[in-house]
Design an enzyme around this catalytic site. Structure first.
Site, PDB file in Angstrom:
ATOM      1  N   SER A  95     113.511  46.867 -24.269  1.00  0.00           N
ATOM      2  CA  SER A  95     112.933  45.550 -24.542  1.00  0.00           C
ATOM      3  C   SER A  95     113.819  44.448 -23.937  1.00  0.00           C
ATOM      4  O   SER A  95     114.074  44.487 -22.742  1.00  0.00           O
ATOM      5  CB  SER A  95     112.720  45.379 -26.052  1.00  0.00           C
ATOM      6  N   ASP A 145     101.945  50.297 -25.320  1.00  0.00           N
ATOM      7  CA  ASP A 145     102.613  49.009 -25.492  1.00  0.00           C
ATOM      8  C   ASP A 145     101.671  47.880 -25.077  1.00  0.00           C
ATOM      9  O   ASP A 145     100.652  48.107 -24.422  1.00  0.00           O
ATOM     10  CB  ASP A 145     103.877  48.992 -24.619  1.00  0.00           C
ATOM     11  N   HIS A 165     106.093  50.430 -28.111  1.00  0.00           N
ATOM     12  CA  HIS A 165     107.139  49.594 -27.536  1.00  0.00           C
ATOM     13  C   HIS A 165     108.544  50.208 -27.593  1.00  0.00           C
ATOM     14  O   HIS A 165     109.167  50.429 -26.546  1.00  0.00           O
ATOM     15  CB  HIS A 165     107.133  48.225 -28.222  1.00  0.00           C
TER      16      HIS A 165
END
Length: 255
Positions: A93, A192, A222
């Protein structure tokens, strides 16, 4: 109840070093499994815990992306100071964005970018991430429902300048992707949000290196490092790192 914050960790496993970087509102728990997997296979892994993370959301808003980026850079030099000359970097991320930025600014053996929102063009969704984190954190603290609702309302009125800083840092990293010269692996969950899926393809296409690949995880969202296909993620990162030509210069200087 006092919540015990996750901490930075260093797992010494061998001559090869990997810097592991977690995401926004996340913690080193997000990369711990990957670090332990690599350690068992001869890699030394270090994961810094960013300032303001793993604590009350109000404290997080008192820090900024420049603070978190400094923590990432300090993590890189922590491994350098341990004696490692060759360091790979892997992040999830926002940590994926940081991993790319590290590769842009410092010598790295390789870079692994996981679910990095490099194509994000606004701060949309960031406060929602913080808000959801706040709900979970305050629940873990054992606060009553009424207190939680009251504190969440107060959270909405706090300055969120740090969220704007995330956008600026991401954009600056995005325009320099073609400066990355290290082998690059992009990992992305197929479940995602669209912005992350678009980012994965963009990162893969933008880095101007021959040794690059992209892997999609059909059953993952994610945070793929703790999701349904977490074991496959570990295997793929290890396979990628293991095929690199690691030099004998990466031997610990104090060994």
């Amino acid at each position: 109840m006092k919540v015990v914050a996750p901490k930075s960790f260093t797992l010494e496993g061998g001559k090869r070093a990997v810097l592991l970087l977690h995401g926004f509102t996340g913690s080193t728990k997000d990369v711990k499994r990957l670090g332990e997997y690599l350690q068992k296979r001869g890699y030394t892994c270090h994961a810094p815990m960013y300032s303001g993370h793993g604590v009350a959301p109000e404290e997080l808003l008192q820090t900024s992306p420049s603070d978190w980026w400094k923590d990432a850079v300090d993590g890189y030099f922590h491994l350098k100071n341990m004696g490692y000359d060759e360091i790979a970097v892997a992040g999830i991320s926002l940590g994926g964005v940081f991993s790319l930025k590290v590769a842009e600014e410092f010598p790295v053996k390789a870079v692994v970018s996981m679910c990095a929102p490099i194509k994000r063009n606004s701060t949309n969704g960031l406060f929602e991430r913080l808000f959801n984190y706040a709900k979970i954190y305050k629940s873990f603290e054992g606060k009553s429902k009424d207190i939680i609702i009251e504190e969440l309302e107060e959270l909405k009125n706090l300055p969120i300048d740090s969220l704007n800083g995330i956008q600026e840092l991401t954009e600056n990293t995005s325009v320099q992707l073609n400066s990355i010269t290290s082998p690059t692996l992009v990992l992305q969950g197929a479940l995602d949000d669209a912005i992350y899926q678009e980012s994965a393809t963009f990162i893969h296409d933008s880095v101007e290196v021959n040794d690059k690949d992209i892997i999609w995880y059909k059953e993952s969202g994610h945070i793929i490092t703790v999701g349904k296909e977490k074991d496959k993620v570990c295997e793929d990162v290890y396979e990628f790192l293991n095929q690199l030509d690691w030099s004998s210069d990466s031997i610990l200087k104090y060994a």
